[in-house]
Design an enzyme around this catalytic site. Structure first.
Site, PDB file in Angstrom:
ATOM      1  N   GLU A  99       0.813  -1.008   0.028  1.00  0.00           N
ATOM      2  CA  GLU A  99       0.006   0.102   0.081  1.00  0.00           C
ATOM      3  C   GLU A  99       0.949   1.204   0.212  1.00  0.00           C
ATOM      4  O   GLU A  99       0.401   2.161  -0.739  1.00  0.00           O
ATOM      5  CB  GLU A  99      -1.014   0.099   1.178  1.00  0.00           C
TER       6      GLU A  99
ATOM      7  N   TYR B 208      -6.764   6.125   4.600  1.00  0.00           N
ATOM      8  CA  TYR B 208      -7.213   5.276   3.501  1.00  0.00           C
ATOM      9  C   TYR B 208      -6.282   3.983   3.834  1.00  0.00           C
ATOM     10  O   TYR B 208      -6.772   2.852   3.829  1.00  0.00           O
ATOM     11  CB  TYR B 208      -6.705   5.922   2.387  1.00  0.00           C
TER      12      TYR B 208
ATOM     13  N   ASP C 108      -9.925   5.701  -2.244  1.00  0.00           N
ATOM     14  CA  ASP C 108      -8.681   6.539  -2.893  1.00  0.00           C
ATOM     15  C   ASP C 108      -9.224   7.070  -4.240  1.00  0.00           C
ATOM     16  O   ASP C 108     -10.336   7.138  -4.576  1.00  0.00           O
ATOM     17  CB  ASP C 108      -7.622   5.354  -3.079  1.00  0.00           C
TER      18      ASP C 108
END
Ligand code: SF4
Length: 341
Positions: free
Chosen positions: A60, A143, A161
């Site tokens: 990520e 997020y 996102d």
């Protein structure tokens, strides 16, 4: 533009919503279609075969502002060097930055390193499993916390996102923003498979519902979409700027002279690079000319071979040590083009 409450072509009638945005919350068809499509069409990416929170977190962070294709090789190499969060926490910062070299946005690597230390010191090396506790770690915002909590720990949390935002706006036919988007994503979430659902939404945005030319005819949820591509990006791309930049390449006995960017530099602080020439040489030809792009600036890079450094601040680094040195992406590119690494 069609409203969401309108009848859609396959006969599915979307429920009127009491919320300011229309919602598919009562439409299991959306989740079913999206997940079936994801199961069949998802790209085979290395971090999708694991639920290990360390690997999910690493992917990520690497994927922020970096293309998937560029991330894959770095992801494997980073894990080869730091296979666990404990190994990452114990590493020197220079080694972490060297492993990150080429991905750019080095603040991410520093935050990753800092968070690894917190996980080892304060959590005995175990990842916190809730979004709230994940958000207390350096470099992890809303997020990323929701992504790790849903993908690695199966928590029923939606993510938003840029890809998800675009998909939701087109599905609803509205320029939704902020909390409304998070609420809508949360209502749509398949709570039985939250990690897969989140990845499916992002995958749809990355591969089908793309910013300028969505391929709606291949979209698994076209029959539930209010706009079918009408709501494409209408902002003009930022114009590209051009700049010239000059560097010295100084070599002796299998060593290269490098300088370090200031610790307080706004870009790539502490990274190593070739000495920059403030004014170009006006005699002879450069040893190398190459192109390099950073965000909206296209650089023409001239590299001049010189016998001695024009400034004294820097260090000689052996060619063998270069691969363990935290070089800027451009320095690495120049040294590769020159055949030095
Ligand atoms: Fe995006 Fe087109 Fe699918 Fe709508 S139908 S979600 S615009 S790809």
């Amino acid at each position: 533009m069609a409203a969401l409450a309108a009848e859609v072509p396959d006969g599915i009638r979307l429920k009127p919503s009491p919320t300011p945005y229309a919602t598919f919350a009562s439409q299991p068809a959306f989740r079913r279609r999206l997940l079936a499509w994801y199961d069949e069409h998802a790209r085979d990416l290395p971090w999708r075969s694991t639920r290990d929170p360390y690997r999910v977190w690493l992917s990520e962070i690497m994927l922020q502002q970096t293309r998937v294709a560029a991330v894959i090789a770095h992801y494997h190499e980073f894990l080869r060097r730091f296979s666990t969060v404990r190994k990452l926490a114990a590493a020197r910062e220079a080694s972490v930055l060297a492993a990150w070299s080429g991905l750019g946005y080095y603040r991410r690597a520093r935050m990753l390193h800092a968070a690894a230390k917190v996980i080892v010191r304060q959590h005995d090396g175990k990842f916190p499993s809730t979004a709230e506790s994940l958000q207390t770690l350096p470099g992890i915002g809303r997020y990323t916390a929701a992504a790790i909590a849903s993908i690695a720990f199966g928590k029923p949390l939606a993510v938003v996102d840029g890809n998800v935002e675009r998909v939701l706006q087109r599905l609803s036919g509205k320029r939704l923003a902020g909390e409304i988007l998070w609420n809508m994503a949360g209502e749509l979430l398949a709570k039985s498979r939250p990690g897969d659902f989140n990845q499916a939404m992002m995958e749809l945005g990355a591969t089908v519902c793309t910013p300028r030319t969505p391929t709606c005819l291949t979209c698994p949820v076209i029959k539930l979409c209010a706009t079918r591509g009408e709501l494409t990006a209408n902002s003009k791309p930022e114009p590209q700027r051009k700049r010239e930049i000059h560097y010295e390449l100084i070599c002796r006995n299998h060593e290269v002279f490098l300088t370090q960017r200031g610790r307080d530099a706004s870009l790539m602080p502490g990274m190593w690079e070739l000495p920059e020439l403030t004014s170009p040489k006006n005699t002879g030809d450069p040893a190398l000319t190459l192109r390099h792009s950073i965000t909206v600036t296209n650089y023409t890079v001239y590299v001049w071979r010189v016998a001695a450094p024009s400034r004294a601040i820097g260090k000689w680094t052996s060619v063998e040590r270069l691969k363990h040195t935290a070089l800027t992406g451009l320095a690495r590119k120049i040294l590769r083009t020159a055949g030095i690494i």
